[in-house]
Motif scaffolding. Sequence first.
Motif, mmCIF file in Angstrom:
data_model
loop_
_atom_site.group_PDB
_atom_site.id
_atom_site.type_symbol
_atom_site.label_atom_id
_atom_site.label_comp_id
_atom_site.label_asym_id
_atom_site.label_seq_id
_atom_site.Cartn_x
_atom_site.Cartn_y
_atom_site.Cartn_z
ATOM 1 N N HIS A 87 3.996 -1.078 12.320
ATOM 2 C CA HIS A 87 4.192 0.132 11.403
ATOM 3 C C HIS A 87 3.858 -0.100 10.157
ATOM 4 O O HIS A 87 3.918 -0.849 9.372
ATOM 5 N N HIS A 88 3.531 1.224 9.742
ATOM 6 C CA HIS A 88 3.231 1.330 8.281
ATOM 7 C C HIS A 88 4.096 1.440 7.290
ATOM 8 O O HIS A 88 4.969 2.337 7.345
ATOM 9 N N ILE A 89 3.772 0.907 6.046
ATOM 10 C CA ILE A 89 4.681 1.043 4.809
ATOM 11 C C ILE A 89 3.894 1.414 3.704
ATOM 12 O O ILE A 89 3.073 0.978 3.090
ATOM 13 N N PRO A 90 4.490 2.645 2.916
ATOM 14 C CA PRO A 90 3.596 3.164 1.800
ATOM 15 C C PRO A 90 4.058 2.216 0.600
ATOM 16 O O PRO A 90 5.314 1.871 0.473
ATOM 17 N N VAL A 91 3.179 1.959 -0.038
ATOM 18 C CA VAL A 91 3.469 0.747 -0.994
ATOM 19 C C VAL A 91 2.706 1.383 -2.444
ATOM 20 O O VAL A 91 1.647 2.083 -2.464
ATOM 21 N N GLU A 92 2.923 0.674 -3.583
ATOM 22 C CA GLU A 92 2.306 0.942 -4.793
ATOM 23 C C GLU A 92 1.959 -0.259 -5.149
ATOM 24 O O GLU A 92 2.462 -1.253 -5.326
ATOM 25 N N VAL A 110 3.178 -5.527 -5.887
ATOM 26 C CA VAL A 110 3.406 -4.620 -4.662
ATOM 27 C C VAL A 110 4.993 -4.054 -4.689
ATOM 28 O O VAL A 110 5.718 -4.873 -4.873
ATOM 29 N N ARG A 111 5.131 -2.630 -4.534
ATOM 30 C CA ARG A 111 6.362 -2.238 -4.675
ATOM 31 C C ARG A 111 6.372 -1.187 -3.387
ATOM 32 O O ARG A 111 5.618 -0.383 -3.339
ATOM 33 N N ASN A 112 7.508 -1.101 -2.661
ATOM 34 C CA ASN A 112 7.790 -0.263 -1.603
ATOM 35 C C ASN A 112 8.162 1.069 -2.184
ATOM 36 O O ASN A 112 9.134 1.128 -2.923
ATOM 37 N N ILE A 113 7.447 2.196 -1.803
ATOM 38 C CA ILE A 113 7.495 3.406 -2.337
ATOM 39 C C ILE A 113 7.998 4.260 -1.106
ATOM 40 O O ILE A 113 8.030 5.457 -1.379
ATOM 41 N N GLU A 114 8.851 3.865 -0.283
ATOM 42 C CA GLU A 114 9.278 4.772 0.727
ATOM 43 C C GLU A 114 10.279 5.802 0.297
ATOM 44 O O GLU A 114 10.567 7.084 0.384
ATOM 45 N N LYS A 115 11.184 5.249 -0.413
ATOM 46 C CA LYS A 115 12.345 5.907 -1.246
ATOM 47 C C LYS A 115 12.077 7.066 -2.222
ATOM 48 O O LYS A 115 12.132 8.214 -2.211
ATOM 49 N N ARG A 116 10.702 6.484 -2.853
ATOM 50 C CA ARG A 116 10.187 7.467 -3.692
ATOM 51 C C ARG A 116 9.531 8.797 -3.006
ATOM 52 O O ARG A 116 9.586 10.007 -3.534
ATOM 53 N N LEU A 117 8.596 8.450 -2.093
ATOM 54 C CA LEU A 117 7.957 9.434 -1.498
ATOM 55 C C LEU A 117 8.892 10.572 -0.750
ATOM 56 O O LEU A 117 8.769 11.599 -0.463
ATOM 57 N N ALA A 118 10.288 9.720 0.015
ATOM 58 C CA ALA A 118 11.153 10.721 0.654
ATOM 59 C C ALA A 118 11.730 11.613 -0.399
ATOM 60 O O ALA A 118 12.004 12.551 -0.131
ATOM 61 N N ASP A 122 11.782 15.660 -0.483
ATOM 62 C CA ASP A 122 12.912 16.428 -0.827
ATOM 63 C C ASP A 122 12.843 17.362 -2.089
ATOM 64 O O ASP A 122 13.341 18.460 -1.792
ATOM 65 N N LEU A 123 12.406 16.671 -3.050
ATOM 66 C CA LEU A 123 12.301 17.684 -4.243
ATOM 67 C C LEU A 123 11.402 18.955 -3.966
ATOM 68 O O LEU A 123 11.621 19.910 -4.323
ATOM 69 N N GLN A 124 10.309 18.570 -3.025
ATOM 70 C CA GLN A 124 9.353 19.684 -2.878
ATOM 71 C C GLN A 124 9.706 20.674 -1.814
ATOM 72 O O GLN A 124 9.762 21.827 -2.061
#
Length: 516
Positions: A87-92, A110-118, A122-124
């Motif tokens: 599975h794919h993991i979004p990262v910065e 490398v930083r996991n940005i799953e929470k940031r994207l979620a 939510d904000l959008q």
Amino acid sequence: MDDALLKHMIDLAFDQVVLVRGDGSIAYANQAAARHLGYTVEEMQQLSIMDIDPKVPCKAAYREMWDLVDKNGPTAFDTLHIHKTGHHIPVEVSASQFLHNGQEYSITIVRNIEKRLALQKDLQEANEIIVRSGTVAFLWANKPHWPVEFVSDNVKALFGYKASDFTSGAILYDRVIHPGDLERVAAEVARASQSPSRAEFAHKPYRIISRQGRVKWVDDQTSIRRDEQGNVTHYQGVVQDCTDRMLAAHELKRLTNELEHRVQVRTEALAKTNQELEMSVKELHRTQKALHENEATLRDLSQKLISRQEEERTRIARDLHDQMGKRLTALALETEWLLRQDPVSKNHVQALSEMIQTTAVELRRVCQGLRPLVLDNMGLAAALRALVKDFVTHSRETGIEADIHDISGLGDTVDITVFRIMQESLTNVRRHARASMVSVSFKQTHLGACLIIEDDGCGFSFKEITFRGDRYGLLGMEERARLCGGQLGIDSEPGQGVRIVFILPQQIQTHTEENP
């Protein structure tokens, strides 16, 4: 610094650190980076960037990215990494390049940005909900004129200004509040801010002036933001248009005041009218008493009037039958004599003879209508059958079915009442109903003597014939039925035909037989 110590420090770092060679192969990955993708450190060192980044499928693509970082210097970008499970993991990724012993390397954090994207999603979604709801979100600084630091994009629909007009400072919030409400709004803000425990407050609806100059009413629910020392730094609020509600409330208040005034005026008028009504009620009671006293007299007069009418009809019918009958008979004899004496005028005299015969037939029909001699000579059933026969003669477009039984001992008043009701009913069918069939029934039932006339014609509306004044025939039948103690029912609707039922109750019938 010792290389082993440096490696140990990197392994303990929370961030993921990956050292990549110029050809894309991974030279080193710390524990955080290996754990993030589900590998061991040793397994990571057997992989390349092309194995873990689907956006870099080949070395050529990696070299393009390498050249971009080389040109721009340290670069941060978002991408995807592939976990060992697939599975794919979004990262910065933050990448910078360097040379070591003539070898090209790229050090990446490398930083996991799953929470940031979620959170961004939510904000959008929240912003979209705000936009759809028509509620405008504001963030005001606690400074003079309440400068706006943030406002949702849907602000233009309510205020007429763009979000940038507020956030740039070109439009200050206190300048859009109606001058008549500004002092009150400021007092509400100051009062709420003075209480250290107060976290939010709601303004009473106030007016704003839009860019187009239109005055609108808004609801404003505001939260208070404070720093660590408890000082107010910002106000965060949601503003919603309530113009329609306020205008409706003002209109309701106006109508309520108007209604109260009308009620007061009407109450005074009713009090005066009540006094007049009390006097009228007393007079009405006196009138009702007089009416009750006169009701029996009026019933007697009505019965006598109908009796006199029948007597007069009988006299006229007999006079016509005796006098006109004799004269028509004489004329018939004269025309027969003329036919024998003057053959030349045969056609003319024969026409005259036919006219005399027609007149005689019409005379018998008129006499039958005024007072059927068959009723006096042969009884009610025969008279009713004569009406049926006459209907057949004069109503060729309407068929008739008759079931008439002999019922004796009803008395003259009931006999003539039954006859007149059936006569009037069949006349109405012939003149107005446009029926294809009418049925007549007269027989004894458990309720009493019963006459039923029913047709399948056009029917009528009681309201319409009353309005046109065409109800006198029906009223006459009702009055006759009432005077002899019977019950008359008339049922009709437009297009549903007519059903007339006359019943002489058994007890009335018995009384009539005992007192003919």
